[in-house]
Design a protein around this motif. Sequence first.
Motif, PDB file in Angstrom:
ATOM      1  N   THR A  77      11.367 -38.863  39.980  1.00  0.00           N
ATOM      2  CA  THR A  77      11.883 -39.321  38.684  1.00  0.00           C
ATOM      3  C   THR A  77      11.660 -40.814  38.536  1.00  0.00           C
ATOM      4  OG1 THR A  77      13.594 -37.622  38.801  1.00  0.00           O
ATOM      5  CG2 THR A  77      13.939 -39.408  37.226  1.00  0.00           C
ATOM      6  N   VAL A  78      11.153 -41.220  37.382  1.00  0.00           N
ATOM      7  CA  VAL A  78      10.982 -42.638  37.075  1.00  0.00           C
ATOM      8  C   VAL A  78      12.357 -43.209  36.747  1.00  0.00           C
ATOM      9  CG1 VAL A  78       9.980 -44.254  35.407  1.00  0.00           C
ATOM     10  CG2 VAL A  78       8.635 -42.311  36.222  1.00  0.00           C
ATOM     11  N   ASN A  79      12.660 -44.395  37.276  1.00  0.00           N
ATOM     12  CA  ASN A  79      13.946 -45.024  36.959  1.00  0.00           C
ATOM     13  C   ASN A  79      13.732 -46.431  36.406  1.00  0.00           C
ATOM     14  OD1 ASN A  79      13.614 -46.777  39.143  1.00  0.00           O
ATOM     15  ND2 ASN A  79      14.891 -45.575  40.505  1.00  0.00           N
ATOM     16  N   THR A  80      14.810 -47.110  36.113  1.00  0.00           N
ATOM     17  CA  THR A  80      14.707 -48.435  35.482  1.00  0.00           C
ATOM     18  C   THR A  80      14.013 -49.452  36.379  1.00  0.00           C
ATOM     19  OG1 THR A  80      16.942 -48.955  36.224  1.00  0.00           O
ATOM     20  CG2 THR A  80      16.700 -48.152  33.980  1.00  0.00           C
ATOM     21  N   GLU A  81      14.144 -49.294  37.678  1.00  0.00           N
ATOM     22  CA  GLU A  81      13.460 -50.226  38.583  1.00  0.00           C
ATOM     23  C   GLU A  81      11.946 -50.110  38.437  1.00  0.00           C
ATOM     24  OE1 GLU A  81      15.034 -52.691  40.210  1.00  0.00           O
ATOM     25  OE2 GLU A  81      16.774 -51.852  39.162  1.00  0.00           O
ATOM     26  N   ASP A  82      11.453 -48.911  38.204  1.00  0.00           N
ATOM     27  CA  ASP A  82      10.022 -48.708  37.977  1.00  0.00           C
ATOM     28  C   ASP A  82       9.586 -49.400  36.683  1.00  0.00           C
ATOM     29  OD1 ASP A  82       9.862 -47.043  40.272  1.00  0.00           O
ATOM     30  OD2 ASP A  82      10.497 -45.319  39.073  1.00  0.00           O
ATOM     31  N   VAL A  83      10.403 -49.268  35.657  1.00  0.00           N
ATOM     32  CA  VAL A  83      10.084 -49.893  34.367  1.00  0.00           C
ATOM     33  C   VAL A  83      10.091 -51.417  34.506  1.00  0.00           C
ATOM     34  CG1 VAL A  83      10.782 -50.137  31.955  1.00  0.00           C
ATOM     35  CG2 VAL A  83      10.979 -47.915  33.085  1.00  0.00           C
ATOM     36  N   ALA A  87       6.996 -54.122  33.933  1.00  0.00           N
ATOM     37  CA  ALA A  87       7.106 -55.229  32.975  1.00  0.00           C
ATOM     38  C   ALA A  87       7.133 -56.598  33.649  1.00  0.00           C
ATOM     39  CB  ALA A  87       8.366 -55.045  32.135  1.00  0.00           C
ATOM     40  N   ARG A  88       6.922 -56.659  34.932  1.00  0.00           N
ATOM     41  CA  ARG A  88       7.111 -57.902  35.688  1.00  0.00           C
ATOM     42  C   ARG A  88       6.227 -59.055  35.228  1.00  0.00           C
ATOM     43  NH1 ARG A  88       3.973 -54.523  38.443  1.00  0.00           N
ATOM     44  NH2 ARG A  88       2.102 -55.287  39.510  1.00  0.00           N
ATOM     45  N   ARG A  89       5.084 -58.779  34.634  1.00  0.00           N
ATOM     46  CA  ARG A  89       4.173 -59.851  34.220  1.00  0.00           C
ATOM     47  C   ARG A  89       4.547 -60.458  32.870  1.00  0.00           C
ATOM     48  NH1 ARG A  89      -0.588 -56.490  36.334  1.00  0.00           N
ATOM     49  NH2 ARG A  89      -0.773 -57.246  38.461  1.00  0.00           N
ATOM     50  N   SER A  90       5.355 -59.744  32.124  1.00  0.00           N
ATOM     51  CA  SER A  90       5.820 -60.262  30.837  1.00  0.00           C
ATOM     52  C   SER A  90       7.280 -60.664  31.001  1.00  0.00           C
ATOM     53  CB  SER A  90       5.687 -59.186  29.753  1.00  0.00           C
ATOM     54  OG  SER A  90       6.301 -59.616  28.564  1.00  0.00           O
ATOM     55  N   HIS A  91       7.511 -61.951  31.173  1.00  0.00           N
ATOM     56  CA  HIS A  91       8.866 -62.420  31.470  1.00  0.00           C
ATOM     57  C   HIS A  91       9.853 -62.081  30.352  1.00  0.00           C
ATOM     58  CE1 HIS A  91       7.521 -64.350  35.086  1.00  0.00           C
ATOM     59  NE2 HIS A  91       6.556 -64.984  34.414  1.00  0.00           N
ATOM     60  N   LEU A  94      10.539 -58.324  30.565  1.00  0.00           N
ATOM     61  CA  LEU A  94      11.360 -58.050  31.741  1.00  0.00           C
ATOM     62  C   LEU A  94      12.806 -58.472  31.491  1.00  0.00           C
ATOM     63  CD1 LEU A  94      11.635 -57.095  34.647  1.00  0.00           C
ATOM     64  CD2 LEU A  94      10.906 -59.378  35.385  1.00  0.00           C
ATOM     65  N   LYS A  95      12.986 -59.630  30.866  1.00  0.00           N
ATOM     66  CA  LYS A  95      14.339 -60.117  30.551  1.00  0.00           C
ATOM     67  C   LYS A  95      15.032 -59.138  29.600  1.00  0.00           C
ATOM     68  CE  LYS A  95      16.804 -63.986  28.515  1.00  0.00           C
ATOM     69  NZ  LYS A  95      16.692 -65.195  27.714  1.00  0.00           N
ATOM     70  N   TYR A  96      14.321 -58.686  28.569  1.00  0.00           N
ATOM     71  CA  TYR A  96      14.878 -57.758  27.593  1.00  0.00           C
ATOM     72  C   TYR A  96      15.273 -56.443  28.260  1.00  0.00           C
ATOM     73  CZ  TYR A  96      15.209 -54.741  23.495  1.00  0.00           C
ATOM     74  OH  TYR A  96      15.646 -53.850  22.555  1.00  0.00           O
ATOM     75  N   ILE A  97      14.386 -55.898  29.088  1.00  0.00           N
ATOM     76  CA  ILE A  97      14.664 -54.630  29.768  1.00  0.00           C
ATOM     77  C   ILE A  97      15.857 -54.776  30.701  1.00  0.00           C
ATOM     78  CG2 ILE A  97      13.766 -53.022  31.505  1.00  0.00           C
ATOM     79  CD1 ILE A  97      11.011 -53.402  30.139  1.00  0.00           C
ATOM     80  N   THR A  98      15.914 -55.886  31.423  1.00  0.00           N
ATOM     81  CA  THR A  98      17.030 -56.128  32.345  1.00  0.00           C
ATOM     82  C   THR A  98      18.345 -56.209  31.584  1.00  0.00           C
ATOM     83  OG1 THR A  98      15.557 -57.264  33.873  1.00  0.00           O
ATOM     84  CG2 THR A  98      17.912 -57.681  34.128  1.00  0.00           C
ATOM     85  N   GLU A  99      18.354 -56.937  30.456  1.00  0.00           N
ATOM     86  CA  GLU A  99      19.573 -57.051  29.646  1.00  0.00           C
ATOM     87  C   GLU A  99      20.011 -55.689  29.120  1.00  0.00           C
ATOM     88  OE1 GLU A  99      18.590 -59.927  26.646  1.00  0.00           O
ATOM     89  OE2 GLU A  99      18.784 -61.617  28.035  1.00  0.00           O
ATOM     90  N   LYS A 100      19.066 -54.911  28.612  1.00  0.00           N
ATOM     91  CA  LYS A 100      19.402 -53.581  28.090  1.00  0.00           C
ATOM     92  C   LYS A 100      19.925 -52.685  29.202  1.00  0.00           C
ATOM     93  CE  LYS A 100      18.711 -54.043  23.810  1.00  0.00           C
ATOM     94  NZ  LYS A 100      19.885 -54.062  22.951  1.00  0.00           N
ATOM     95  N   ASN A 101      19.319 -52.768  30.376  1.00  0.00           N
ATOM     96  CA  ASN A 101      19.769 -51.976  31.511  1.00  0.00           C
ATOM     97  C   ASN A 101      21.201 -52.343  31.883  1.00  0.00           C
ATOM     98  OD1 ASN A 101      19.487 -50.150  33.712  1.00  0.00           O
ATOM     99  ND2 ASN A 101      19.074 -51.872  35.063  1.00  0.00           N
ATOM    100  N   GLU A 102      21.509 -53.633  31.885  1.00  0.00           N
ATOM    101  CA  GLU A 102      22.870 -54.078  32.198  1.00  0.00           C
ATOM    102  C   GLU A 102      23.855 -53.617  31.126  1.00  0.00           C
ATOM    103  OE1 GLU A 102      22.340 -58.282  32.691  1.00  0.00           O
ATOM    104  OE2 GLU A 102      21.459 -58.039  34.690  1.00  0.00           O
ATOM    105  N   ASP A 103      23.434 -53.670  29.848  1.00  0.00           N
ATOM    106  CA  ASP A 103      24.292 -53.186  28.761  1.00  0.00           C
ATOM    107  C   ASP A 103      24.613 -51.705  28.936  1.00  0.00           C
ATOM    108  OD1 ASP A 103      24.154 -55.711  27.652  1.00  0.00           O
ATOM    109  OD2 ASP A 103      22.747 -55.154  26.051  1.00  0.00           O
ATOM    110  N   ILE A 104      23.587 -50.921  29.256  1.00  0.00           N
ATOM    111  CA  ILE A 104      23.784 -49.485  29.434  1.00  0.00           C
ATOM    112  C   ILE A 104      24.692 -49.216  30.633  1.00  0.00           C
ATOM    113  CG2 ILE A 104      22.592 -47.337  30.075  1.00  0.00           C
ATOM    114  CD1 ILE A 104      20.217 -48.379  28.360  1.00  0.00           C
TER     115      ILE A 104
END
Length: 139
Positions: A77-83, A87-91, A94-104
Amino acid sequence: MTEEEEWSEEQQSFSYRQRLKAAVHYTVGCLCEEVSSDKDMQFSKQTIAAISEVTFGQCENFAKDLEMFARHAKRSTVNTEDVKLLARRSHSLLKYITEKNEDIAQLNLERKAKKKKKLEDENRNSVELAEAGVEESEN
């Protein structure tokens, strides 16, 4: 699997892929219309088609990369760490995904706390009702 079943499976796969491409094309068209009205510019049909093809191809690459990241971690299963890894090259992404993950994650914690409190309240109420029933029967 018979030759006929293989052909049928290929046809279904092709049909599914075509529907996905059509959905991407439609979405790109809608986004281009929105940009057109905001920026007072026009997009040709060929431009929209080219953007759609590039977008679809990039999504395919993303899907393959995500699948390989999960497989490398011995998961199916793909998880948020994979996502995040993708996205690691686009700061900014990556920041947006991390924030959304924390919100969820925060929302999930709040839901669990509410559910736990509700269960505790229900248990307390049922115990109180049971105690009240015992008192009445003793009288």
